[in-house]
Design an enzyme around this catalytic site. Sequence first.
Site, short mmCIF file in Angstrom:
data_model
loop_
_atom_site.label_atom_id
_atom_site.label_comp_id
_atom_site.label_asym_id
_atom_site.label_seq_id
_atom_site.Cartn_x
_atom_site.Cartn_y
_atom_site.Cartn_z
CD GLU A 155 -2.37 1.38 2.80
OE1 GLU A 155 -2.74 0.11 3.19
OE2 GLU A 155 -2.89 2.51 3.24
CD GLU A 160 -3.55 7.66 5.79
OE1 GLU A 160 -4.50 6.91 6.38
OE2 GLU A 160 -2.15 6.98 5.73
#
Length: 344
Positions: A155, A160
């Site tokens: 990932e 974020e």
Amino acid sequence: MHALFAALLAAVPFGTLAGAHKTSFKSRHPHVVRNQVSTNKTYVVEDFYQADDFFDQWTFFTGSDPTGGNVAYQDMQDAMSKGLAYIDDCDNSTVLAVDSTSTVPAGGNRDSVRITSNKNYSGGLFILDAAAMPVGCGTWPSFWTVGPNWPLAGEIDIVEGVNNQATNQMTLHSGTDAACTIDTVDNVLQAVTGELLGTNCYSTETADAGCAFSDTDNRSFGYGFNGAQGGVFALLWDPSAGMSMWHFARADIPVDITNKVPTPATWGTPAGYWSSQTCDISTNFYEHSMVIDTTICGNWAGGAYASSWLPWHLLVYGLPMLLTSLLTCTSDAKWVINYIAVYQ
């Protein structure tokens, strides 16, 4: 305290919330530097996601939120009918929003959107140009890529953060026996502008901090990003050399990006860099789809909020003032995306 917070947050219109940040556990899944990435190569566009055909190339996720967030992810038809996913005809931007008007019962879930690209990639130059991102307490927006059978195919978190976090967090998560760490021996940290948060990329469902950098530019996330009229995030994923990530505020976007002939070698020092010398890129990261989502609370945003902002307000003002403050704050929980481009 968690139960009280969740009930209060779910019950009020979401457009009224604001808060603070502290890092916490965050699983979102159902189950002189060597070989610096930038080269003089000029990249050629492979896929360009924008305007009317944008949604045709993405799948709307409708399962329960794997992070435990208080959201109900909508399918494309419902998201569009509720005004949570649409193309702005004025500027051709793509808007992905969280419901900010409904009053949700205590403990209930608020409508939101999570989309995944139909096409997958095992390398390339990925560029997100956004005019705005979701902000406010309880929000957890992210733009990331992920492979099959997490965490085996890895990932990559490009954008974020949670709550009122000031700067963007960039993270890699690996899941194989092949090594993947951030190289701190060969002066890698002198070749990034970001702050090192962790060096071991290996992740599991119960320990997924990954290896990360925090951007040092307060225009890279949240209110600072929106106040700068947004900007560009770029991931250069080169299996033979490593990965680099940049952020450019709107006023600082390189002209080669604007002209769609990106040349990363001219962009200067990246915010984050993961060298192939200490991370087996090809083994740990492959067949990634892109994901854009916004959840509310969840394992990271909820825990960070409840452990910082909420107790302080309860201590100083008591519950009545807390309820008043929740109803008078404002936030704008939506992505406004100009385009997403993938170059090779």
